[in-house]
Design a protein around this motif. Structure first.
Motif, PDB file in Angstrom:
ATOM      1  N   HIS A  62      41.673  42.549  38.770  1.00 62.02           N
ATOM      2  CA  HIS A  62      40.753  43.689  38.773  1.00 62.02           C
ATOM      3  C   HIS A  62      41.536  44.990  38.849  1.00 62.02           C
ATOM      4  O   HIS A  62      41.392  45.763  39.779  1.00 62.02           O
ATOM      5  CB  HIS A  62      39.766  43.584  39.934  1.00 62.02           C
ATOM      6  CG  HIS A  62      38.667  42.607  39.664  1.00 62.02           C
ATOM      7  ND1 HIS A  62      38.798  41.266  39.898  1.00 62.02           N
ATOM      8  CD2 HIS A  62      37.435  42.793  39.147  1.00 62.02           C
ATOM      9  CE1 HIS A  62      37.682  40.655  39.543  1.00 62.02           C
ATOM     10  NE2 HIS A  62      36.831  41.551  39.085  1.00 62.02           N
ATOM     11  N   TYR A  63      42.393  45.201  37.844  1.00 64.06           N
ATOM     12  CA  TYR A  63      43.185  46.425  37.825  1.00 64.06           C
ATOM     13  C   TYR A  63      42.428  47.529  37.091  1.00 64.06           C
ATOM     14  O   TYR A  63      42.888  48.023  36.047  1.00 64.06           O
ATOM     15  CB  TYR A  63      44.530  46.191  37.130  1.00 64.06           C
ATOM     16  CG  TYR A  63      45.463  45.266  37.863  1.00 64.06           C
ATOM     17  CD1 TYR A  63      45.824  45.528  39.182  1.00 64.06           C
ATOM     18  CD2 TYR A  63      45.995  44.142  37.246  1.00 64.06           C
ATOM     19  CE1 TYR A  63      46.688  44.685  39.860  1.00 64.06           C
ATOM     20  CE2 TYR A  63      46.861  43.291  37.913  1.00 64.06           C
ATOM     21  CZ  TYR A  63      47.200  43.568  39.218  1.00 64.06           C
ATOM     22  OH  TYR A  63      48.056  42.732  39.883  1.00 64.06           O
ATOM     23  N   MET A  64      41.279  47.881  37.610  1.00 65.84           N
ATOM     24  CA  MET A  64      40.508  48.966  36.976  1.00 65.84           C
ATOM     25  C   MET A  64      41.356  50.237  36.940  1.00 65.84           C
ATOM     26  O   MET A  64      42.061  50.561  37.895  1.00 65.84           O
ATOM     27  CB  MET A  64      39.227  49.211  37.784  1.00 65.84           C
ATOM     28  CG  MET A  64      38.413  50.409  37.351  1.00 65.84           C
ATOM     29  SD  MET A  64      37.917  50.358  35.618  1.00 65.84           S
ATOM     30  CE  MET A  64      36.785  48.986  35.634  1.00 65.84           C
ATOM     31  N   CYS A  65      41.265  50.958  35.848  1.00 60.10           N
ATOM     32  CA  CYS A  65      42.004  52.210  35.662  1.00 60.10           C
ATOM     33  C   CYS A  65      41.585  53.239  36.715  1.00 60.10           C
ATOM     34  O   CYS A  65      40.425  53.651  36.769  1.00 60.10           O
ATOM     35  CB  CYS A  65      41.697  52.730  34.261  1.00 60.10           C
ATOM     36  SG  CYS A  65      42.143  54.452  34.005  1.00 60.10           S
ATOM     37  N   ALA A  66      42.534  53.664  37.537  1.00 61.26           N
ATOM     38  CA  ALA A  66      42.213  54.646  38.576  1.00 61.26           C
ATOM     39  C   ALA A  66      41.749  55.971  37.977  1.00 61.26           C
ATOM     40  O   ALA A  66      40.941  56.687  38.584  1.00 61.26           O
ATOM     41  CB  ALA A  66      43.427  54.864  39.470  1.00 61.26           C
TER      42      ALA A  66
END
Ligand code: AMP
Ligand code: SF4
Length: 469
Positions: free
Chosen positions: A246-250
């Motif tokens: 879950h490496y959603m774009c910060a």
């Protein structure tokens, strides 16, 4: 070089789909409007009617410039996909405006894409060696060829899953056939994609803000590594990868998304407000008023104001009818854009010690200009607080955060930047605060750390050679 320039193709776009909604074109129009902040260079819609005929309208410009009540009538059917597009100057032009429409004897299909593939060069060479001849330079054509390469019949979910497994990078894809929409998200979860329910139909969108305007209710997010198939029987989930994160774009939270959108359960305004509170804790300032750079920094400024007790003031006014500065593809246009876009309110800032909140510093153009503007309007002191860390590395996943040489934080320390922008003090938010504000332990923060969640293939080498992304 040529291949690297391709990376600009799908930057910061918005995708939208509708299934089982009468005259889908009407709500598509409003939904794309709600996603307009994700790209202003072009827009398009493809619909499918009851006979399986696909119709497309696309063009350069804003949604309101591309579509009108007359041409919309042409788009018949209860299924549709659409797109709003941002691009770098390297790749303008109508041929790259989506949706892409592919004609095939086993059935036509249309496709929209948000994100960027990091192994596009490698995939293109692989496909060309297998006999593919490309019509365009777009990543999306790669997916279309991959899907068709292994499976000769009509498009099926297993063919799509096999193709997706060969792709590396960030994507939200919608693929529409005559009776289905396939909603696909990359296995790292870098780009957002949510599903809403409207009557018996579905709305699929890059951001949940499109649900409000179409009357849809949030149903669920498409998960990383998932393909959701929507057809007349309902909605079916397939997982194409065992490896899911879950490496959603910060940057979606920090700058890009609309404040009324919820991304993976976290409201964007709430995130920004919390980041402003944390910014105060990390770097309190002795000041009279807090000002946010409109629009994307207002939530963080409210947070800073609440935490500090320093009143929030409307010290900067935005001319609403000029597009988002950064979204202008060239530096020259960008600088002109900032100038036309903002005015300082002298009666508010005169003689005041001002805390100026901005969401990010990329090249430094905006902050330098605004600090000057505030001083010219009579501000006694300007303390700049940035609601994100120093951006030191380019993005390879579809957000135009600039090349190594252009990133001011790659070239300069925070103290040097303070001097360059002419501020009395400057602080950048910590990376820890980003996780805390989002209340999550996984996020992509690669443009602040240089630690990328995926392999980068030849893209990194090219970026280091100085090729403009
Ligand atoms: P700069 O003037 O180059 O330092 O850009 C910083 C400004 O652009 C900030 O005020 C942000 O609100 C905005 N911004 C930051 N990142 C992006 C991005 N990836 N796309 C568009 N705008 C951005
Ligand atoms: Fe977002 Fe930065 Fe990661 Fe790109 S590198 S996906 S802009 S957080």
């Amino acid at each position: 070089m040529e291949q690297v320039l391709d990376r600009g193709l799908h930057e910061e776009c918005g995708v939208l789909g509708m299934f089982g909604i009468e005259n889908a074109r009407d709500l598509m129009y409003y939904g794309l409007h709600a996603l307009q902040h994700r790209g202003q260079e072009g827009a398009g819609i493809v619909t499918v009617d009851a006979d399986g005929i696909m119709r497309r309208i696309k063009g350069m410009g804003l949604v309101s410039e591309v579509f009108n009540s007359e041409n919309l009538k042409y788009l018949e059917g209860n299924m549709a996909i659409g797109h709003v597009r941002y691009s770098t100057s390297a790749r303008g032009g109508i041929e790259n405006i989506q949706p892409f429409l592919f004609h095939h004897h086993t059935g036509d299909f249309a496709l929209v894409h948000n994100g960027n593939l990091v192994n596009a060069n490698e995939m293109r060479i692989y496909l060309e060696e297998c006999g593919s001849i490309f019509q365009s330079t777009s990543d999306s054509e790669i997916l279309a060829h991959l899907i068709k390469k292994e499976h000769s019949g009509p498009i099926q979910v297993h063919g799509i899953m096999e193709a997706l497994n060969k792709l590396e990078g960030a994507f939200a894809f919608l693929i529409m056939t005559k009776d289905r929409i396939y909603c696909c998200r990359d296995r790292y979860g870098l780009r957002p994609l949510s599903i809403g329910k409207l009557g018996d139909g579905y709305v699929i969108s890059s951001e949940t803000c499109a649900f409000e305007v179409t009357g849809a209710k949030f149903y669920r997010d498409v998960e990383p590594g998932e393909v959701l198939v929507i057809d007349s029987g309902g909605i079916y989930s397939y997982s194409y990868s065992a490896h899911r994160n879950h490496y959603m774009c910060a940057m979606e939270y920090i700058y890009f998304a609309r404040p009324d959108s919820d991304i993976e359960g976290c409201n964007v305004h709430a995130f920004r407000k919390e980041s402003g509170r944390l910014l105060y804790k990390e770097a309190p300032a002795d000041a009279d008023i807090v000002i946010g750079v409109p629009d994307s920094s207002i939530s963080a400024a409210i947070g800073y104001s609440e935490a500090s007790g320093i009143p929030y003031e409307m010290g900067l006014i935005k001319n609403k009818y000029v597009g988002r500065t950064f979204i202008q593809p060239s530096q020259e246009l960008r600088e002109k854009g900032v100038r036309m876009k903002l005015s300082a309110v002298s009666t508010i800032v005169k003689g005041k010690r001002v805390v100026l909140i901005d969401d990010s510093i990329v090249r430094g153009t905006t902050s330098r200009y605004i600090v000057r503007l505030l001083r010219e309007a009579g501000a006694a002191e300007v303390h700049v607080r940035i609601a994100s860390p120093q951006m030191t590395d380019p993005c390879f996943y579809g957000v135009d955060t600039s090349s190594y040489e252009e990133l001011i934080s790659k070239q300069h320390s925070a103290e040097e930047i303070r001097e360059i922008i002419g501020a009395d003090s400057l602080h950048f938010l910590s990376t820890d605060a980003l996780y805390r504000a989002a209340r999550r332990s996984e996020l992509c923060i690669a443009c602040f750390t240089g630690k990328y969640p995926t392999k980068l293939y030849s893209a990194l080498e090219a970026a280091k050679r100085g090729a403009r992304r």
